[in-house]
Design a protein around this motif. Structure first.
Motif, PDB file in Angstrom:
ATOM      1  N   ALA A  13       9.016  13.800  14.984  1.00 47.80           N
ATOM      2  CA  ALA A  13       7.760  13.773  13.463  1.00 47.80           C
ATOM      3  C   ALA A  13       9.238  14.280  12.287  1.00 47.80           C
ATOM      4  CB  ALA A  13       6.760  14.900  13.070  1.00 47.80           C
ATOM      5  N   ASP A  14      10.224  13.572  12.072  1.00 45.51           N
ATOM      6  CA  ASP A  14      11.304  14.347  11.273  1.00 45.51           C
ATOM      7  C   ASP A  14      10.666  14.934   9.862  1.00 45.51           C
ATOM      8  OD1 ASP A  14      13.131  13.271  13.006  1.00 45.51           O
ATOM      9  OD2 ASP A  14      14.044  11.339  10.937  1.00 45.51           O
ATOM     10  N   ASP A  15      11.356  16.071   9.514  1.00 43.47           N
ATOM     11  CA  ASP A  15      10.810  16.610   8.292  1.00 43.47           C
ATOM     12  C   ASP A  15      10.237  16.627   7.343  1.00 43.47           C
ATOM     13  OD1 ASP A  15      13.684  17.054   8.184  1.00 43.47           O
ATOM     14  OD2 ASP A  15      13.698  19.365   7.748  1.00 43.47           O
ATOM     15  N   ASP A  16      10.960  15.466   6.704  1.00 45.58           N
ATOM     16  CA  ASP A  16      10.633  14.469   5.306  1.00 45.58           C
ATOM     17  C   ASP A  16      10.247  13.090   5.388  1.00 45.58           C
ATOM     18  OD1 ASP A  16      12.952  13.121   6.895  1.00 45.58           O
ATOM     19  OD2 ASP A  16      14.398  12.582   5.934  1.00 45.58           O
ATOM     20  N   ASN A  17       9.697  12.836   6.520  1.00 46.59           N
ATOM     21  CA  ASN A  17       8.515  11.527   6.791  1.00 46.59           C
ATOM     22  C   ASN A  17       7.094  12.060   5.950  1.00 46.59           C
ATOM     23  OD1 ASN A  17      11.127  10.127   7.638  1.00 46.59           O
ATOM     24  ND2 ASN A  17       9.990  10.265   9.354  1.00 46.59           N
ATOM     25  N   THR A  18       6.963  10.859   5.657  1.00 43.80           N
ATOM     26  CA  THR A  18       5.702  10.965   4.807  1.00 43.80           C
ATOM     27  C   THR A  18       3.827  10.743   6.131  1.00 43.80           C
ATOM     28  OG1 THR A  18       6.011  10.976   2.790  1.00 43.80           O
ATOM     29  CG2 THR A  18       3.497  10.668   3.360  1.00 43.80           C
ATOM     30  N   TYR A  19       3.488  10.909   6.513  1.00 38.35           N
ATOM     31  CA  TYR A  19       2.355  10.640   7.728  1.00 38.35           C
ATOM     32  C   TYR A  19       0.616  10.430   7.168  1.00 38.35           C
ATOM     33  CZ  TYR A  19       6.428  12.214  10.409  1.00 38.35           C
ATOM     34  OH  TYR A  19       7.662  12.645  10.479  1.00 38.35           O
ATOM     35  N   SER A  20       0.726   9.496   7.303  1.00 40.92           N
ATOM     36  CA  SER A  20      -0.864   8.946   7.076  1.00 40.92           C
ATOM     37  C   SER A  20      -1.620   9.946   7.910  1.00 40.92           C
ATOM     38  CB  SER A  20      -1.683   8.206   6.823  1.00 40.92           C
ATOM     39  OG  SER A  20      -1.823   7.276   8.473  1.00 40.92           O
ATOM     40  N   LEU A  21      -3.339  10.712   8.273  1.00 46.79           N
ATOM     41  CA  LEU A  21      -3.959  11.188   9.201  1.00 46.79           C
ATOM     42  C   LEU A  21      -4.101  10.448   9.957  1.00 46.79           C
ATOM     43  CD1 LEU A  21      -5.865  13.706   6.541  1.00 46.79           C
ATOM     44  CD2 LEU A  21      -3.820  13.778   7.619  1.00 46.79           C
ATOM     45  N   GLU A  22      -4.031   8.484   9.783  1.00 44.27           N
ATOM     46  CA  GLU A  22      -4.756   8.016  10.234  1.00 44.27           C
ATOM     47  C   GLU A  22      -4.482   7.150  11.133  1.00 44.27           C
ATOM     48  OE1 GLU A  22      -5.271   4.578   7.301  1.00 44.27           O
ATOM     49  OE2 GLU A  22      -6.623   3.533   9.417  1.00 44.27           O
ATOM     50  N   LEU A  23      -2.331   7.619  11.204  1.00 38.45           N
ATOM     51  CA  LEU A  23      -1.762   7.201  12.439  1.00 38.45           C
ATOM     52  C   LEU A  23      -1.949   8.312  13.381  1.00 38.45           C
ATOM     53  CD1 LEU A  23       1.123   6.294  13.253  1.00 38.45           C
ATOM     54  CD2 LEU A  23       2.250   8.794  11.887  1.00 38.45           C
ATOM     55  N   PHE A  24      -2.813   9.633  13.151  1.00 36.51           N
ATOM     56  CA  PHE A  24      -3.037  10.141  14.232  1.00 36.51           C
ATOM     57  C   PHE A  24      -3.612   9.557  15.191  1.00 36.51           C
ATOM     58  CE2 PHE A  24      -0.111  13.014  11.085  1.00 36.51           C
ATOM     59  CZ  PHE A  24       0.737  12.722  11.513  1.00 36.51           C
TER      60      PHE A  24
END
Ligand code: UGA
Ligand code: MN
Length: 253
Positions: free
Chosen positions: A114-125
């Motif tokens: 997980a690079d520190d600048d990306n945007t992650y949705s909760l669904e991804l997890f």
């Protein structure tokens, strides 16, 4: 299964903002362990305070490591964060390395980068948590297109939709895959390498060491949904910073 997120990070004006945003995502994910790896000769005060703050309350459990990228690799065209991701892998492998004895049952766990600048949705997890070996999904805003994605036919990955270096064996960004702990532990030599150092080849080179295209598990509705974005933060304008400290207090940014 527990999710391990390995995040390389380096000192720059936006670092604390990036880490804060990422922590706000991660704190909403159950059973996530954050491995934060600084690109520095020693741990910095800023990140140490930040990690301690997380561990004091509410934040995701965080392990704070550091390893400095040799200066000769800090050049355009060189892959980034190779050493930091390997330090995260080494920490995990060491954690599960048991003294000689009866074999332990398989550890349920999933790891992703997980690079520190990306945007992650909760669904991804939710999607990555069911990874059996290696899972893949689309990544938005990358490769010179709105998205890149694995092309899926009859539930299997058969190719890649990408606009950049289409010849890559696994044409996928670091943010586009997760690996089970079992695969990491049963391939103890699999690491990120700089050899050749072609931009964009780190992912392929790593994945080639642990899996095949046939084996990949497509997530996000057969790779038809974007759940993570390769966002990049604009460089901050500090043109008006005073040369010397002129404020009456010192403030961490
Ligand atoms: C793309 C990919 O998304 C990255 O996963 C890949 O590492 C990178 O290319 C690459 O060229 O190797 P990009 O957005 O260009 O990403 O890279 P950054 O976001 O600047 O860096 C990736 C990660 O490494 C970040 O978490 C960043 O904080 C960290 N990093 C970057 C360091 O630890 N040290 C550095 O000197 C630069
Ligand atoms: Mn990035």
């Amino acid at each position: 299964p527990i999710i391990y997120a390995i995040t390389p990070t380096y000192s720059r004006p936006v670092q604390k903002a990036e880490l804060t945003r990422l922590a706000n995502t991660f704190r909403q994910v159950a059973r996530l362990h954050w491995i934060l790896v600084e690109d520095s000769a020693g741990v910095t005060e800023l990140v140490s305070r930040f990690a301690a703050g997380l561990n004091r309350g509410g934040g995701p459990p965080c392990t704070h490591l550091h390893v400095l990228t040799p200066r000769r690799y800090k050049r355009p065209g060189q892959p980034r964060a190779t050493e930091q991701r390997n330090a995260g892998l080494a920490w995990i492998r060491q954690r599960y390395q048991h003294a000689k004895g009866p074999p332990t049952p398989p550890t349920p766990g999933v790891l992703f980068f997980a690079d520190d600048d990306n945007t992650y949705s909760l669904e991804l997890f939710q999607e990555m948590r069911t990874t059996r070996k290696v899972s893949v999904w689309p990544v938005g805003l990358v490769g010179g297109r709105r998205y890149e994605r694995p092309v899926v036919e009859k539930g299997k990955v058969v190719g890649w939709y990408t606009g950049w270096r289409a010849g890559r064996p696994f044409a996928i960004d670091m943010a586009g895959f997760a690996v089970s702990l079992q695969v990491i532990l049963s391939n103890p030599k699999a690491v990120f390498r700089r050899h050749g150092s072609q931009p964009g080849m780190q992912e392929s080179d790593f994945l080639r060491q642990i899996t095949t295209m046939e084996e990949l598990e497509p997530k996000a509705s057969n790779c038809t949904k974007v759940l993570v974005w390769h966002t990049r933060t604009e460089k901050v304008n500090l043109a008006n910073e005073p040369k010397y400290h002129t404020d009456s207090v010192r403030i961490e940014v």
